[in-house]
Design an enzyme around this catalytic site. Structure first.
Site, PDB file in Angstrom:
ATOM      1  N   GLY A 224      67.548  28.046  65.883  1.00 17.36           N
ATOM      2  CA  GLY A 224      67.886  28.184  67.294  1.00 17.36           C
ATOM      3  C   GLY A 224      68.109  26.838  67.937  1.00 17.36           C
ATOM      4  O   GLY A 224      67.715  25.811  67.388  1.00 17.36           O
ATOM      5  N   PRO A 226      67.792  23.594  70.423  1.00 11.63           N
ATOM      6  CA  PRO A 226      66.590  22.825  70.768  1.00 11.63           C
ATOM      7  C   PRO A 226      65.925  23.386  72.021  1.00 11.63           C
ATOM      8  O   PRO A 226      66.612  23.831  72.930  1.00 11.63           O
ATOM      9  CB  PRO A 226      67.114  21.414  71.048  1.00 11.63           C
ATOM     10  N   GLY A 227      64.623  23.363  72.033  1.00 15.61           N
ATOM     11  CA  GLY A 227      63.888  23.729  73.233  1.00 15.61           C
ATOM     12  C   GLY A 227      63.669  25.209  73.416  1.00 15.61           C
ATOM     13  O   GLY A 227      63.216  25.648  74.467  1.00 15.61           O
ATOM     14  N   GLU A 446      86.054  20.611  97.981  1.00 11.74           N
ATOM     15  CA  GLU A 446      84.972  21.542  97.641  1.00 11.74           C
ATOM     16  C   GLU A 446      85.160  22.898  98.326  1.00 11.74           C
ATOM     17  O   GLU A 446      84.879  23.937  97.730  1.00 11.74           O
ATOM     18  CB  GLU A 446      83.611  20.941  97.998  1.00 11.74           C
TER      19      GLU A 446
END
Ligand code: ADP
Ligand code: MG
Ligand code: ZN
Length: 642
Positions: A224, A226-227, A446
């Site tokens: 899986g 990382p983390g 934006e």
């Protein structure tokens, strides 16, 4: 020679003789190599004394003979070791110091002469205080030397014992591991947890499985990103399995010297067999288990030997002997195929980034020891954080706690959570810009994104739009809430992708509509990259266009490790031109849509920009309310407000 010397002596003038007879010369005569060490103390001890006595109390050899013949001498003490004769004269006071005469090697002649003159001769055996002193000094030199040598010996024996330990495994071995982590601390990866718990029952009650002829798996591979909690899961097993547990990281096998890793593997398995039933956990196994003979710069002997040893050991023990190996990696793609075949790591457990429910469970675990205001809904955080791993979520709550402490609040409020999410996903906030043309331009850009996100039927809805700058050169951003269904199912639609592209091009489209082509800035670089990325994938990977139902580019873009390095283009030159044309077509089409929508809603855009410059941030809800005053909202937004 022996006889010859004294003869010469007598023919030479006495003064000359004295000058030539220096102590250093005498020592040099006896000098062996080993004695050279003693030379320094010898000179220190003897020569100053000599020089002192030379003037008043020393007598030359021939003077002695002369004095003996004339009967002035009472007694002569001969000191062989010091090579000195102490001469007591009849004329001197009884307690006065004797005169000294340096002797030559052969004294038989002197003795004969003295006998003739009837002088009392007394041989004195050395061992006077000065000699003893000299010896002491010599010892003082030798002692530290010996000590030094012992030190060296000790050190080198240490080094050699270290060398002998090279091959010993560095695995931490625990009969009952106290990692302090329980299964309860691992959340959101239920399937992986259950599978591993099953593995533990294999170890504890093997009869249950062997009775029906089942072979117990030898290896379980946790795979899986990382983390996601692979190491955490292994620690929890160590804590709860109640069987001996060896844990080692793949990198600990890898040494500078060829063969060390292999012997460590051997040692690890030997120890494990002695302690069976037991678990072996190898973290980051890709450090040793990488595809052999691959990678840039050719193979790596040490690693390959280590891997070969690992493969052999895993084959070597027959099933059901009570050792199960758990390994973890986030690079299954680089692992050697031999490692993954049945009989070795025959079980692969995927530990993926958690879904919304999983995220909620993880948040619950990590909020246990934090003060959180009741107004915070973990449910909402879980919804807002698709793609976050367990480690990201733990970090998020920690960031929020830090912000809370900095703001001197009692408990974490939604505001801190929000800021922590932005901080992790976008960057640190900087001071707002002063009113300027630049600020206006950013606001238009934006608002363009935000308005399109709100008005397009398939795009993700707006969370907020802001023009507070962030670290990393970000002037502002418009943030959407990712569509849960899409994220959780992993299924995206063509319509959503196209709306995504349109929203992303909305910033640039607005700049052009408002300020004209000439004023367009370079602020849209990352927007354009994102657009190209999506559009290209639509054409070459997903087969969504009339270019064809072909997977034209290999999906794996990890160029730097293991197999498949370098992107392979599986198409002709002709096809490349077609692809480029199609990508441009998609981008242009979306860009036109964006410009049209902005042009049609120009008054709305201006109003939103004014508000944004005044407020610096507009939340999604407020934004939608204003938009609704001007134009009907699409169905997706209506569904939300109900
Ligand atoms: P990896 O999969 O890379 O080995 P770790 O197990 O080391 O990840 O996870 C790092 C940290 O993230 C853990 O110490 C824990 O605090 C948190 N974490 C990750 N996944 C989970 C999870 N499923 N449940 C609870 N905490 C998790
Ligand atoms: Mg790990
Ligand atoms: Zn933009």
């Amino acid at each position: 020679m022996e006889k010859f010397e004294p003869n010469i002596q007598q023919n030479i003038k006495p003064n000359n003789l004295l000058i030539k007879q220096k102590p250093s010369k005498r020592l040099a005569l006896t000098g062996m190599l080993a004695a050279s060490l003693m030379m320094l103390p010898g000179m220190l001890g003897v020569s100053p004394a000599m020089a002192q006595q030379k003037n008043d109390r020393e007598l030359s050899y021939s003077e002695l003979i002369k004095k003996a013949q004339s009967g002035e001498v009472k007694k002569v003490e001969l000191d062989e070791t010091e090579q000195i004769a102490r001469v007591f004269l009849k004329s001197q006071k009884p307690d006065a110091q004797p005169l000294q005469v340096r002797l030559l090697n052969q004294n038989s002649e002197l003795i004969g002469k003295l006998r003739q003159s009837k002088v009392d001769i007394e041989p004195v055996s050395s061992a006077n205080s000065r000699a003893a002193f000299g010896l002491l000094i010599n010892l003082m030199w030798i002692l530290p030397l010996v000590a030094l040598m012992l030190l060296f010996l000790r050190r080198s024996s240490n080094a050699s014992s270290q060398a002998m330990n090279f091959g010993k495994t560095r695995a931490r071995f625990q009969i009952e591991a106290k990692t302090g982590i329980k299964f309860d601390d691992v959340a959101g990866i239920e399937e992986a947890k259950e599978e591993l718990q099953e593995v533990v029952t294999f170890l504890k009650q093997p009869e249950k499985f062997t009775a029906v002829g089942a072979r117990i798996p030898k290896g379980v591979l946790l795979v899986g990103p990382p983390g996601t909690g692979k190491t955490l899961l292994a620690k929890a097993i160590a804590g709860e399995a109640a069987v001996p547990f060896f844990s080692i990281s793949g990198s600990e096998f890898v040494e500078m010297f060829v063969g060390v890793g292999a012997s460590r593997v051997r040692d690890l398995f030997k120890k494990a067999k002695d302690n069976a039933p037991c678990l072996i956990f190898i973290d980051e196994i890709d450090a040793v288990g990488r595809q052999r003979g691959a990678g840039i710069g050719g193979g790596n002997d040490e690693r390959e030997q280590t891997l070969n040893q690992l493969l052999t050991e895993m084959d070597g023990f027959e099933g059901n002997n009570g050792i199960i190996i758990i390994a973890a990696t986030n690079r299954p793609d680089v692992l050697d195929a031999a490692l993954l075949r049945p009989g070795r790591f025959d079980r692969q457990i995927i530990v993926d980034a958690p879904d919304r429910k999983g995220r909620l469970a993880i948040l619950q675990v990590h909020s246990r020891n934090k003060k959180i205001d009741p107004s915070v809904s973990l449910e909402v955080i879980a919804r807002r954080t698709p793609g976050f791993t367990g480690a990201d979520l733990a970090n998020l709550l920690n960031e929020a706690a830090i912000l809370t402490a900095r703001r001197r609040k009692e408990a974490i409020t939604p505001l801190e959570i929000d800021d922590a999410i932005d901080r992790l996903t976008i960057g640190l906030t900087l001071n707002p810009l002063m009113d300027s043309k630049k600020k206006r331009l950013i606001a238009y850009h934006e608002v363009g994104h935000a308005l399109l996100a709100t008005l397009l039927p398939h795009s993700d809805s707006l969370n907020k739009v802001t023009i507070i700058p962030r670290s990393g050169g970000i002037g502002g951003f418009s943030q959407q809430i990712p569509n849960e269904q899409v994220i959780d199912s992993g299924l995206n639609t063509r319509a959503r992708m196209k709306d995504d592209i349109t929203v992303t091009l909305g910033g640039k489209a607005t700049e052009v509509e408002v300020f004209g082509e000439a004023e367009v800035t370079n602020g849209a670089v990352s927007d354009l990259k994102a657009v190209t990325n999506i559009a290209r994938k639509m054409v070459t990977v997903y087969g969504m266009t009339d270019v064809g139902l072909l997977a034209l580019e290999s999906h794996n873009q990890d160029v730097f490790l293991g197999r498949d390095w370098g992107t392979r283009n599986e198409y002709s030159e002709e096809m490349a031109i077609k692809i480029d044309r199609k990508v441009r077509e998609i981008a242009n089409e979306c860009y036109q849509i964006a410009r049209n929508i902005i042009r049609e809603n120009r008054t709305l855009v201006d109003r939103l920009v004014d508000l944004l410059i005044e407020q610096e941030t507009i939340e999604g809800e407020q934004f939608r309310q204003i938009v609704a005053e001007y134009t009907p909202l699409p169905e997706k937004e209506l569904a939300k407000s109900n």
